[in-house]
Write a protein that holds these residues in place. Structure first.
Motif, short mmCIF file in Angstrom:
data_model
loop_
_atom_site.label_atom_id
_atom_site.label_comp_id
_atom_site.label_asym_id
_atom_site.label_seq_id
_atom_site.Cartn_x
_atom_site.Cartn_y
_atom_site.Cartn_z
N THR A 1 0.83 -1.21 0.00
CA THR A 1 0.00 0.00 0.00
C THR A 1 0.86 1.26 0.00
N PHE A 2 2.00 1.20 0.68
CA PHE A 2 2.91 2.34 0.69
C PHE A 2 3.51 2.56 -0.70
N ALA B 1 0.89 3.99 -3.01
CA ALA B 1 0.69 5.42 -2.75
C ALA B 1 1.81 6.26 -3.37
N LEU B 2 3.03 5.81 -3.23
CA LEU B 2 4.16 6.55 -3.82
C LEU B 2 4.05 6.64 -5.34
N ILE C 1 1.34 9.08 -6.27
CA ILE C 1 1.83 10.45 -6.12
C ILE C 1 2.65 10.86 -7.34
N MET D 1 -5.32 10.88 -6.16
CA MET D 1 -4.43 11.15 -5.03
C MET D 1 -5.11 10.80 -3.71
N ARG D 2 -6.37 11.21 -3.57
CA ARG D 2 -7.10 10.94 -2.32
C ARG D 2 -7.27 9.44 -2.10
N GLY E 1 -5.79 6.84 -3.69
CA GLY E 1 -4.55 6.06 -3.75
C GLY E 1 -3.69 6.15 -2.50
N THR E 2 -3.78 7.27 -1.79
CA THR E 2 -3.02 7.40 -0.55
C THR E 2 -3.84 6.95 0.66
N ALA F 1 -3.22 4.42 4.43
CA ALA F 1 -3.51 5.17 5.65
C ALA F 1 -4.60 4.46 6.46
N SER G 1 -10.73 0.67 3.40
CA SER G 1 -9.47 0.61 2.68
C SER G 1 -9.66 -0.13 1.35
N THR H 1 -9.35 3.55 -6.56
CA THR H 1 -8.05 3.84 -7.19
C THR H 1 -7.92 3.07 -8.49
#
Length: 119
Positions: free
Chosen positions: A12-13, A16-17, A20, A40-41, A43-44, A48, A69, A76
């Motif tokens: 997931t990290f 998100a990267l 971005i 962006m909302r 995907g990150t 979280a 999630s 996404t």
């Protein structure tokens, strides 16, 4: 730490990267702001929400966080599919990111199902 938690945290990290980076490209090069902000909302939020779920007080609280999630992961993937079909980004350029999104979704589905079975 549970191995499956470690894997989903990493995935997931990383997702998100990469989201971005894609959003940065979309805004700078393509001047696309509406879909990119939504991407962006969502995907990150996937990672979280997973991190939030790790620290809930009960399994009963865990399942809704994980379900949200999963919903964000699906959103996404939908946004990535729209981008691929719109021509703003080449399909080839999004293939790996789409595949990463699918893998995250599969893992989250598994976590949610197993959590519901263990309540």
């Amino acid at each position: 730490m549970d191995r499956s938690k470690n894997i989903i945290q990493q995935r997931t990290f990383a997702l998100a990267l990469r989201v971005i980076q894609l959003v940065e490209y979309l805004e700078k090069e393509e001047r696309e702001y509406v879909l990119s902000k939504q991407l962006m909302r969502s995907g990150t939020a996937v990672g979280a929400l997973f991190r939030e779920a790790e620290h809930v007080e009960s399994k009963k609280d865990f399942i809704p966080k994980m379900s949200i999630s999963l919903k964000e992961a699906n959103e996404t993937k939908y946004s990535l599919d729209l981008l691929a079909e719109s021509g703003l980004v080449t399909k080839e350029g999004l293939t790996q990111l789409q595949e990463d999104g699918i893998e995250v979704i599969k893992i989250l589905v598994s976590i949610v199902k197993s959590s519901k079975n263990n309540v």
